[in-house]
Design a protein around this motif. Structure first.
Motif, PDB file in Angstrom:
ATOM      1  N   ASN A  81      59.206  84.556 -40.877  1.00  0.00           N
ATOM      2  CA  ASN A  81      58.364  84.423 -39.694  1.00  0.00           C
ATOM      3  C   ASN A  81      56.890  84.291 -40.062  1.00  0.00           C
ATOM      4  O   ASN A  81      56.126  83.564 -39.414  1.00  0.00           O
ATOM      5  CB  ASN A  81      58.572  85.611 -38.760  1.00  0.00           C
ATOM      6  CG  ASN A  81      59.913  85.579 -38.064  1.00  0.00           C
ATOM      7  OD1 ASN A  81      60.666  84.605 -38.194  1.00  0.00           O
ATOM      8  ND2 ASN A  81      60.240  86.622 -37.332  1.00  0.00           N
ATOM      9  N   MET A  82      56.467  84.989 -41.112  1.00  0.00           N
ATOM     10  CA  MET A  82      55.096  84.827 -41.585  1.00  0.00           C
ATOM     11  C   MET A  82      54.884  83.403 -42.100  1.00  0.00           C
ATOM     12  O   MET A  82      53.853  82.771 -41.828  1.00  0.00           O
ATOM     13  CB  MET A  82      54.793  85.838 -42.694  1.00  0.00           C
ATOM     14  CG  MET A  82      54.538  87.240 -42.201  1.00  0.00           C
ATOM     15  SD  MET A  82      52.912  87.391 -41.387  1.00  0.00           S
ATOM     16  CE  MET A  82      52.826  89.171 -41.167  1.00  0.00           C
ATOM     17  N   LEU A  83      55.843  82.892 -42.849  1.00  0.00           N
ATOM     18  CA  LEU A  83      55.733  81.518 -43.349  1.00  0.00           C
ATOM     19  C   LEU A  83      55.684  80.517 -42.201  1.00  0.00           C
ATOM     20  O   LEU A  83      54.926  79.540 -42.254  1.00  0.00           O
ATOM     21  CB  LEU A  83      56.910  81.205 -44.268  1.00  0.00           C
ATOM     22  CG  LEU A  83      56.898  81.912 -45.629  1.00  0.00           C
ATOM     23  CD1 LEU A  83      58.234  81.718 -46.333  1.00  0.00           C
ATOM     24  CD2 LEU A  83      55.761  81.401 -46.508  1.00  0.00           C
ATOM     25  N   ILE A  95      49.870  72.370 -48.422  1.00  0.00           N
ATOM     26  CA  ILE A  95      50.348  73.507 -49.209  1.00  0.00           C
ATOM     27  C   ILE A  95      51.869  73.542 -49.164  1.00  0.00           C
ATOM     28  O   ILE A  95      52.482  73.236 -48.142  1.00  0.00           O
ATOM     29  CB  ILE A  95      49.767  74.829 -48.663  1.00  0.00           C
ATOM     30  CG1 ILE A  95      48.241  74.834 -48.819  1.00  0.00           C
ATOM     31  CG2 ILE A  95      50.374  76.043 -49.356  1.00  0.00           C
ATOM     32  CD1 ILE A  95      47.550  75.984 -48.138  1.00  0.00           C
ATOM     33  N   THR A  96      52.480  73.921 -50.269  1.00  0.00           N
ATOM     34  CA  THR A  96      53.927  74.126 -50.315  1.00  0.00           C
ATOM     35  C   THR A  96      54.217  75.573 -49.940  1.00  0.00           C
ATOM     36  O   THR A  96      53.731  76.503 -50.592  1.00  0.00           O
ATOM     37  CB  THR A  96      54.476  73.842 -51.728  1.00  0.00           C
ATOM     38  OG1 THR A  96      54.182  72.488 -52.079  1.00  0.00           O
ATOM     39  CG2 THR A  96      55.984  74.059 -51.780  1.00  0.00           C
ATOM     40  N   TRP A  97      54.994  75.767 -48.868  1.00  0.00           N
ATOM     41  CA  TRP A  97      55.347  77.107 -48.393  1.00  0.00           C
ATOM     42  C   TRP A  97      56.801  77.385 -48.735  1.00  0.00           C
ATOM     43  O   TRP A  97      57.688  76.605 -48.391  1.00  0.00           O
ATOM     44  CB  TRP A  97      55.140  77.217 -46.880  1.00  0.00           C
ATOM     45  CG  TRP A  97      53.779  76.800 -46.421  1.00  0.00           C
ATOM     46  CD1 TRP A  97      53.444  75.615 -45.839  1.00  0.00           C
ATOM     47  CD2 TRP A  97      52.572  77.560 -46.488  1.00  0.00           C
ATOM     48  NE1 TRP A  97      52.103  75.580 -45.542  1.00  0.00           N
ATOM     49  CE2 TRP A  97      51.539  76.767 -45.929  1.00  0.00           C
ATOM     50  CE3 TRP A  97      52.268  78.832 -46.958  1.00  0.00           C
ATOM     51  CZ2 TRP A  97      50.226  77.211 -45.835  1.00  0.00           C
ATOM     52  CZ3 TRP A  97      50.962  79.279 -46.866  1.00  0.00           C
ATOM     53  CH2 TRP A  97      49.952  78.472 -46.308  1.00  0.00           C
ATOM     54  N   GLU A  98      57.053  78.513 -49.415  1.00  0.00           N
ATOM     55  CA  GLU A  98      58.413  78.809 -49.858  1.00  0.00           C
ATOM     56  C   GLU A  98      58.737  80.290 -49.711  1.00  0.00           C
ATOM     57  O   GLU A  98      57.863  81.146 -49.858  1.00  0.00           O
ATOM     58  CB  GLU A  98      58.593  78.402 -51.330  1.00  0.00           C
ATOM     59  CG  GLU A  98      58.468  76.902 -51.556  1.00  0.00           C
ATOM     60  CD  GLU A  98      58.679  76.508 -53.006  1.00  0.00           C
ATOM     61  OE1 GLU A  98      59.022  75.339 -53.245  1.00  0.00           O
ATOM     62  OE2 GLU A  98      58.481  77.363 -53.899  1.00  0.00           O
ATOM     63  N   PHE A  99      59.995  80.571 -49.444  1.00  0.00           N
ATOM     64  CA  PHE A  99      60.489  81.942 -49.426  1.00  0.00           C
ATOM     65  C   PHE A  99      60.631  82.438 -50.858  1.00  0.00           C
ATOM     66  O   PHE A  99      61.125  81.712 -51.729  1.00  0.00           O
ATOM     67  CB  PHE A  99      61.854  81.991 -48.727  1.00  0.00           C
ATOM     68  CG  PHE A  99      62.460  83.369 -48.686  1.00  0.00           C
ATOM     69  CD1 PHE A  99      62.197  84.228 -47.632  1.00  0.00           C
ATOM     70  CD2 PHE A  99      63.290  83.812 -49.705  1.00  0.00           C
ATOM     71  CE1 PHE A  99      62.745  85.500 -47.592  1.00  0.00           C
ATOM     72  CE2 PHE A  99      63.845  85.082 -49.688  1.00  0.00           C
ATOM     73  CZ  PHE A  99      63.569  85.932 -48.627  1.00  0.00           C
ATOM     74  N   ALA A 100      60.189  83.666 -51.128  1.00  0.00           N
ATOM     75  CA  ALA A 100      60.318  84.218 -52.480  1.00  0.00           C
ATOM     76  C   ALA A 100      60.215  85.734 -52.429  1.00  0.00           C
ATOM     77  O   ALA A 100      59.525  86.303 -51.574  1.00  0.00           O
ATOM     78  CB  ALA A 100      59.244  83.656 -53.407  1.00  0.00           C
ATOM     79  N   ASP A 101      60.907  86.376 -53.360  1.00  0.00           N
ATOM     80  CA  ASP A 101      60.808  87.809 -53.568  1.00  0.00           C
ATOM     81  C   ASP A 101      59.885  88.035 -54.766  1.00  0.00           C
ATOM     82  O   ASP A 101      60.140  87.534 -55.867  1.00  0.00           O
ATOM     83  CB  ASP A 101      62.196  88.383 -53.854  1.00  0.00           C
ATOM     84  CG  ASP A 101      62.189  89.897 -54.039  1.00  0.00           C
ATOM     85  OD1 ASP A 101      61.108  90.494 -54.177  1.00  0.00           O
ATOM     86  OD2 ASP A 101      63.288  90.491 -54.043  1.00  0.00           O
TER      87      ASP A 101
END
Length: 241
Positions: A81-83, A95-101
């Protein structure tokens, strides 16, 4: 991902729409200014690569994009949701937006010129591991720049702690309609380790030239460090194998 990590993820998935507004109110506008300072201190070279971890709504990543339009900037977060919020902002297409831990970055060793993050360390379950991952993905000589909260100290400790205990949950209720989520943010801020301890952990992870500067009555801090340059063979002048 630990149970605590899952809890934190859920909280940030709930507060994405109100996050920037409350940060601005709580810091009297300082948050955006500090994010710009983080982007400046990262010293991303023209055409370089920046990884902004815990990018949230993308404030640091977007500030870095404005400073260096030719850089490749990757903003990652473990809150979808933040992304989603970050992707709606002007300039987000660059910008490249990606999910990550942050505990286990999927990027190759030595693949970024700089790493930045804001309010990440107080929300992770294993700070040394997170810092080690950042060192791993940085190129030799690359910089890490950190924006973090700090527990109040000295004469202002009682006043600041009391103020945060009342104001932050109240703002959460009034602005985000989520008092519990901002109650967690209050406790994680007041309960986090001092900047000197964060700096020590950075040095233990392998960063050198570590320093920091306190902001906003000592309740926020910007820290920085550098990955040591690659070792060189003294006989040939080439990097050691």
């Amino acid at each position: 991902m630990t149970d605590r990590d899952s809890q934190v993820q859920g909280i940030f998935n709930r507060i994405n729409a109100s996050y920037d507004r409350i940060n601005g109110l709580m810091t009297l506008g300082g948050h955006a200014r500090w994010c710009r300072e983080v982007a400046r201190l990262a010293q991303v070279p023209p055409g370089g690569r920046l990884l902004d971890i815990a990018t949230g709504t993308g404030v640091i990543a977007l500030a870095a994009r404005r400073r260096e339009p030719r850089a490749e900037i990757v903003g990652v977060d473990f809150s979808e949701n933040m992304l989603a919020e970050a992707r709606t902002k002007p300039g987000a297409d660059g910008i490249t937006w990606e999910f990550a831990d942050a505990h286990e970055l999927r990027y190759a060793d030595e693949s970024f010129d700089a790493v930045t993050h804001g309010y990440l360390l107080r929300n992770v379950s294993d700070v040394p591991r997170v810092l080690s991952e950042q060192l791993r993905v940085l190129k030799p000589g690359g910089r890490v720049v950190v924006l973090e909260t700090a527990p109040p100290r000295g004469l202002l400790k009682l006043a600041v702690s009391a103020g945060m205990s009342v104001v932050l949950p109240l703002l959460g209720q009034l602005v985000a309609k989520d008092r519990d989520a901002y109650g967690y943010l209050k406790s994680s801020t007041l309960g986090f380790i001092p900047p000197a301890e964060v700096a020590r952990l950075m040095r233990e992870a392998g960063f050198q030239d570590v320093g920091y500067e306190s902001k906003y009555l000592g309740t926020n801090v910007i820290l920085w460090g550098t990955k040591p340059p690659a070792a060189r063979d003294s006989g040939t002048g080439t990097a050691a194998a």
